[in-house]
Design a protein around this motif. Structure first.
Motif, mmCIF file in Angstrom:
data_model
loop_
_atom_site.group_PDB
_atom_site.id
_atom_site.type_symbol
_atom_site.label_atom_id
_atom_site.label_comp_id
_atom_site.label_asym_id
_atom_site.label_seq_id
_atom_site.Cartn_x
_atom_site.Cartn_y
_atom_site.Cartn_z
ATOM 1 N N GLN A 42 0.833 -1.212 0.000
ATOM 2 C CA GLN A 42 0.000 0.000 0.000
ATOM 3 C C GLN A 42 0.865 1.258 0.000
ATOM 4 O O GLN A 42 0.534 2.255 -0.645
ATOM 5 N N LEU A 43 1.977 1.206 0.717
ATOM 6 C CA LEU A 43 2.885 2.351 0.724
ATOM 7 C C LEU A 43 3.525 2.552 -0.644
ATOM 8 O O LEU A 43 3.668 3.685 -1.120
ATOM 9 N N THR B 63 3.119 2.704 -15.463
ATOM 10 C CA THR B 63 3.207 1.255 -15.696
ATOM 11 C C THR B 63 3.554 0.537 -14.393
ATOM 12 O O THR B 63 2.974 -0.513 -14.065
ATOM 13 N N LYS B 64 4.488 1.082 -13.653
ATOM 14 C CA LYS B 64 4.859 0.493 -12.366
ATOM 15 C C LYS B 64 3.671 0.512 -11.399
ATOM 16 O O LYS B 64 3.438 -0.446 -10.657
ATOM 17 N N LEU B 65 2.923 1.601 -11.416
ATOM 18 C CA LEU B 65 1.752 1.698 -10.547
ATOM 19 C C LEU B 65 0.731 0.625 -10.901
ATOM 20 O O LEU B 65 0.156 -0.018 -10.003
ATOM 21 N N ASP B 66 0.503 0.408 -12.170
ATOM 22 C CA ASP B 66 -0.444 -0.620 -12.609
ATOM 23 C C ASP B 66 -0.013 -2.007 -12.110
ATOM 24 O O ASP B 66 -0.858 -2.821 -11.694
ATOM 25 N N ILE B 67 1.281 -2.272 -12.162
ATOM 26 C CA ILE B 67 1.787 -3.564 -11.679
ATOM 27 C C ILE B 67 1.554 -3.696 -10.170
ATOM 28 O O ILE B 67 1.131 -4.752 -9.687
ATOM 29 N N LEU C 91 -0.758 -2.264 -8.393
ATOM 30 C CA LEU C 91 -2.188 -2.446 -8.150
ATOM 31 C C LEU C 91 -2.606 -3.890 -8.406
ATOM 32 O O LEU C 91 -3.426 -4.447 -7.668
ATOM 33 N N GLN C 92 -2.021 -4.502 -9.441
ATOM 34 C CA GLN C 92 -2.315 -5.908 -9.716
ATOM 35 C C GLN C 92 -1.750 -6.794 -8.607
ATOM 36 O O GLN C 92 -2.400 -7.767 -8.185
ATOM 37 N N MET D 267 4.119 5.577 -5.476
ATOM 38 C CA MET D 267 4.256 5.471 -6.922
ATOM 39 C C MET D 267 3.188 6.302 -7.623
ATOM 40 O O MET D 267 3.449 6.882 -8.696
ATOM 41 N N ARG D 268 2.012 6.385 -7.030
ATOM 42 C CA ARG D 268 0.967 7.244 -7.611
ATOM 43 C C ARG D 268 1.429 8.704 -7.585
ATOM 44 O O ARG D 268 1.184 9.460 -8.535
#
Length: 205
Positions: free
Chosen positions: A129-130, A154-158, A160-161, A135-136
């Motif tokens: 979560q941190l 792209t890193k944020l999407d990873i 979140l997954q 990253m957001r």
């Protein structure tokens, strides 16, 4: 899957997000948290656990300042060491909570042992979560190139997954324990470097 079990990871994520938001209202490593949850509850433990992680995240930023004075670096390192011990301790308390909760569950003869405890997975979820929060922030920066923003997005999407997958894994582990398909043990970390009786540098003084 039982509704109660589905809510475990959701509850964790909700509390972790609340902690991170609460912390960043002040962004003060020294701030004493005002835990809104009743002492002795899982929610109370989750709040304290994520607060430790959040404060330590910013300690780790401070110690990486290339202009930091050596004396200040030592002070930050000692604070990080203490925070790591606090983090380890509360993870064990969370595992104690689940062990007590499921102590009357009779494992099936075919029950398997899971290499990671429930609190170990929850610990990783808190850190995740941190990572997502920060990253957001990086993905929303306006002082960087479009290429860098795309990389951060792209890193944020990873991440979140990963949160989705880890949340599901936590709920499935707890469901398996409750059904007797898996069993858990509570191991102590037995950190040696903070123990004056076990660290030779300390007990030889």
């Amino acid at each position: 899957m039982a509704l109660l079990l589905i809510m475990v990871s959701q509850n964790c994520n909700k509390i972790f997000e609340q902690v991170i938001t609460d912390y960043h209202q002040f962004n003060d490593i020294d701030l004493v948290p005002q835990n809104p949850f009743q002492t002795g509850t899982l929610e109370n433990l989750l709040y304290d656990k994520c607060w430790i992680d959040t404060a330590q995240w910013h300690m780790e930023d401070e110690i990486r300042n290339p202009s930091i004075e050596p004396g200040a670096a030592v002070q930050w390192k000692r604070r990080i060491d203490k925070s790591n011990q606090d983090r380890t301790d509360i993870v064990e308390v969370i595992d104690d909570y689940f062990y007590t909760k499921y102590q009357n569950i009779q494992p099936k003869e075919s029950a398997r042992f899971n290499t990671e405890s429930p609190a170990g997975a929850i610990d990783r979820l808190s850190i995740l979560q941190l990572k997502i929060y920060h990253m957001r922030e990086q993905a929303e920066r306006t002082d960087i190139s479009e290429e860098q923003r795309e990389k951060n997005t792209t890193k944020l999407d990873i991440l979140l997954q990963q949160r989705e997958d880890l949340s599901l894994a936590i709920d499935e582990l707890l469901e398996d324990i409750e059904k007797g398909d898996k069993y858990m043990k509570v191991y102590r970390q037995m950190k040696m470097y903070n123990d004056p009786d076990l660290n030779p540098v300390l007990y030889k003084k």
